[in-house]
Design a protein around this motif. Structure first.
Motif, PDB file in Angstrom:
ATOM      1  N   PRO A 187     -67.173  -4.007  54.837  1.00 50.53           N
ATOM      2  CA  PRO A 187     -65.887  -3.624  55.016  1.00 50.53           C
ATOM      3  C   PRO A 187     -64.929  -5.201  54.461  1.00 50.53           C
ATOM      4  CG  PRO A 187     -66.728  -2.810  56.561  1.00 50.53           C
ATOM      5  CD  PRO A 187     -67.828  -3.212  55.933  1.00 50.53           C
ATOM      6  N   LEU A 188     -64.452  -5.857  53.889  1.00 52.67           N
ATOM      7  CA  LEU A 188     -63.649  -7.315  53.794  1.00 52.67           C
ATOM      8  C   LEU A 188     -63.662  -7.624  54.718  1.00 52.67           C
ATOM      9  CD1 LEU A 188     -63.234  -9.499  51.924  1.00 52.67           C
ATOM     10  CD2 LEU A 188     -60.585  -8.430  51.794  1.00 52.67           C
ATOM     11  N   GLN A 224     -53.122 -13.557  56.805  1.00 56.00           N
ATOM     12  CA  GLN A 224     -53.058 -14.138  56.194  1.00 56.00           C
ATOM     13  C   GLN A 224     -53.555 -12.893  54.690  1.00 56.00           C
ATOM     14  OE1 GLN A 224     -54.037 -15.829  58.310  1.00 56.00           O
ATOM     15  NE2 GLN A 224     -52.756 -17.873  58.086  1.00 56.00           N
ATOM     16  N   LEU A 225     -55.109 -12.814  55.442  1.00 49.43           N
ATOM     17  CA  LEU A 225     -55.797 -12.181  53.798  1.00 49.43           C
ATOM     18  C   LEU A 225     -55.383 -10.480  54.508  1.00 49.43           C
ATOM     19  CD1 LEU A 225     -57.892 -11.826  51.952  1.00 49.43           C
ATOM     20  CD2 LEU A 225     -59.484 -11.584  53.975  1.00 49.43           C
ATOM     21  N   ARG A 226     -54.611 -10.178  55.085  1.00 47.36           N
ATOM     22  CA  ARG A 226     -54.386  -8.870  55.849  1.00 47.36           C
ATOM     23  C   ARG A 226     -53.119  -8.039  54.790  1.00 47.36           C
ATOM     24  NH1 ARG A 226     -56.395  -4.840  59.303  1.00 47.36           N
ATOM     25  NH2 ARG A 226     -58.168  -5.798  60.445  1.00 47.36           N
ATOM     26  N   SER A 227     -52.471  -9.229  55.109  1.00 47.18           N
ATOM     27  CA  SER A 227     -51.153  -9.507  54.458  1.00 47.18           C
ATOM     28  C   SER A 227     -51.632  -9.597  52.971  1.00 47.18           C
ATOM     29  CB  SER A 227     -49.687 -10.311  54.614  1.00 47.18           C
ATOM     30  OG  SER A 227     -49.228 -10.681  53.649  1.00 47.18           O
ATOM     31  N   LEU A 228     -51.938 -10.099  52.529  1.00 44.21           N
ATOM     32  CA  LEU A 228     -52.755  -9.590  51.081  1.00 44.21           C
ATOM     33  C   LEU A 228     -52.980  -9.237  50.321  1.00 44.21           C
ATOM     34  CD1 LEU A 228     -52.542 -12.330  48.236  1.00 44.21           C
ATOM     35  CD2 LEU A 228     -55.325 -12.482  49.311  1.00 44.21           C
ATOM     36  N   MET A 229     -53.925  -8.340  51.167  1.00 50.31           N
ATOM     37  CA  MET A 229     -54.450  -6.922  50.662  1.00 50.31           C
ATOM     38  C   MET A 229     -53.664  -5.891  50.715  1.00 50.31           C
ATOM     39  SD  MET A 229     -57.199  -8.750  49.737  1.00 50.31           S
ATOM     40  CE  MET A 229     -57.873  -6.784  49.312  1.00 50.31           C
ATOM     41  N   THR A 230     -52.630  -5.724  51.484  1.00 52.78           N
ATOM     42  CA  THR A 230     -51.903  -4.364  51.895  1.00 52.78           C
ATOM     43  C   THR A 230     -50.578  -4.591  51.205  1.00 52.78           C
ATOM     44  OG1 THR A 230     -51.439  -4.976  54.519  1.00 52.78           O
ATOM     45  CG2 THR A 230     -49.845  -3.503  53.119  1.00 52.78           C
ATOM     46  N   ILE A 279     -58.190 -20.888  48.918  1.00 55.54           N
ATOM     47  CA  ILE A 279     -56.951 -20.020  48.651  1.00 55.54           C
ATOM     48  C   ILE A 279     -57.845 -19.320  47.924  1.00 55.54           C
ATOM     49  CG2 ILE A 279     -55.037 -19.948  46.423  1.00 55.54           C
ATOM     50  CD1 ILE A 279     -55.351 -23.247  46.966  1.00 55.54           C
ATOM     51  N   VAL A 280     -56.614 -18.065  47.737  1.00 52.62           N
ATOM     52  CA  VAL A 280     -56.996 -16.213  47.741  1.00 52.62           C
ATOM     53  C   VAL A 280     -56.156 -15.219  47.170  1.00 52.62           C
ATOM     54  CG1 VAL A 280     -58.212 -13.679  48.698  1.00 52.62           C
ATOM     55  CG2 VAL A 280     -58.730 -16.420  49.855  1.00 52.62           C
ATOM     56  N   GLN A 281     -56.403 -15.041  46.173  1.00 51.70           N
ATOM     57  CA  GLN A 281     -56.230 -14.247  45.032  1.00 51.70           C
ATOM     58  C   GLN A 281     -56.237 -12.857  44.954  1.00 51.70           C
ATOM     59  OE1 GLN A 281     -55.891 -16.958  42.194  1.00 51.70           O
ATOM     60  NE2 GLN A 281     -53.728 -16.850  42.169  1.00 51.70           N
TER      61      GLN A 281
END
Length: 364
Positions: free
Chosen positions: A58-59, A71-77, A104-106
């Motif tokens: 899992p990520l 931050q990462l959970r918000s992006l993936m949601t 920086i994650v996209q």
């Protein structure tokens, strides 16, 4: 038909996996449950991971859960919801026994696959931000050093000006006294500018404050009775570059000194006004007095003051013009970068550069 459809899906997945694994950028391919399907070689290199061990994780479980943050959970949601392209998110990754990494994650959904697939791109900007921080700190230290140097220069110039004034007061030659006093005022003009620059954060000079301080200095040393002759600063609500303000300050100094010398003979009271106005890229500096004015038959003066004003105006690509007033005289220094009158407008960046010799009460 179904077989062909599955075949096309398999081909698309195979191509996607090939692109991801061979990408020079750190990439992850996830399924709809945010489980890692594949990782690029670059990702494994940057984050010290094994591609075979990453597959099926899992990520949010990466690095013992260190990737699990808001931050990462918000992006993936946002990405899973399909609400358009999500903005890149800044994420700080803290792993055991390692410095914090700034990432920086996209993330994007791959629309050409039937099953939900998400491509995640990760950029490690830790070193870039560290370099930026170092550059900003060096720039800040340089600004502080420059301000200190300017403060010391201003103090040194004031000492020089004081020596000139003291010598002027002790000499028996009227001509020498005049030259020394003029030199004193010119030095004080630059000292006033350096004093303002030492407290200016961006190197620009507020014109009204500069001219006011300059006139106070001239008044203190040349005008015995402020009720007899007054110096007034009007306009100037704006800033100019330091290099421009040097020339403007010296021009004002010369014109005010000349007005004090010639416009008010025999104890005549009066007023000298310094007016500076902006009109977009254009500006005009006026120094006017209400003194005796210029005799119509007076020859054109070409003294040191006139030469200094003319030279400084040429540096500023400005036009110098003397205008008789009733009473008094006005000297105008006009910089025109964009023509505002009838006729062909001048191209921006090609300012008019003509200087007319000054004459009369102010221009000696």
């Amino acid at each position: 038909m179904s077989a062909n459809k599955h075949s096309s899906e398999d081909v698309a997945i195979s191509l996607t996996l090939a692109v991801v694994t061979s990408s020079p950028a750190p990439l992850l391919l996830l399924d709809g449950e945010l489980t890692i399907i594949a990782a690029s070689t670059s990702f494994c290199s940057v984050f010290d991971a094994d591609a075979a061990q990453l597959a099926g994780q899992p990520l949010y479980a990466l690095d013992d859960g260190k990737w699990d943050n808001s931050q990462l959970r918000s992006l993936m949601t946002t990405t899973l919801a399909g609400d358009g392209a999500a903005d890149a998110h800044d994420i700080n990754l803290q792993r055991p026994l390692r410095p914090v990494q700034h990432l920086i994650v996209q993330a994007r959904q791959l629309d050409y696959l039937e099953q939900p697939r998400i491509l995640v791109a990760v950029s490690d900007v830790t070193h870039a931000r560290a370099d930026t921080t170092l550059k900003e700190e060096a720039a800040r230290e340089n600004r502080i050093l420059l301000q200190e140097v300017r403060h010391r220069v201003a103090n040194s110039l004031q000492i020089i000006a004081s020596v000139l004034l003291r010598n002027a007061r002790t000499t028996t030659s009227e001509e020498t006294r005049g030259h020394l006093e003029n030199a004193h005022h010119r030095v004080m003009s630059v000292a006033a500018l350096e004093r303002l620059l030492s407290t200016s954060g961006d190197g620009d000079i507020e014109v009204h404050a500069y001219f006011t301080q300059l006139c106070e200095s001239i008044s203190a040393s040349m005008i015995g009775d402020v009720d007899q002759i007054s110096l007034i600063v009007e306009g100037g609500d704006g800033v100019v570059e330091a290099r421009v303000s040097v020339s403007l300050g010296l021009i004002v100094t010369e014109l005010v000194i000349n007005a004090l010398k010639h416009a008010f003979p025999d104890g005549r009271p009066g007023k000298i006004t310094i007016d500076y106005n902006f009109h977009g890229p254009n500006w005009i500096l006026c120094v006017r007095d209400d003194g005796v004015g210029m005799p119509l038959t007076a020859p054109v003066r070409t003294g040191l003051g006139t030469s200094i004003v003319a030279a400084l105006a040429r540096q500023l690509h400005a036009l110098v013009e003397t205008t008789p007033k009733h009473p008094g005289t006005q000297m105008s220094i006009t910089h025109t970068q964009v023509a505002l009158v009838e006729g062909e407008p001048e191209a921006a960046g090609e300012p008019r550069a003509a200087v007319r010799p000054a004459s009369g009460a102010i221009g000696s």
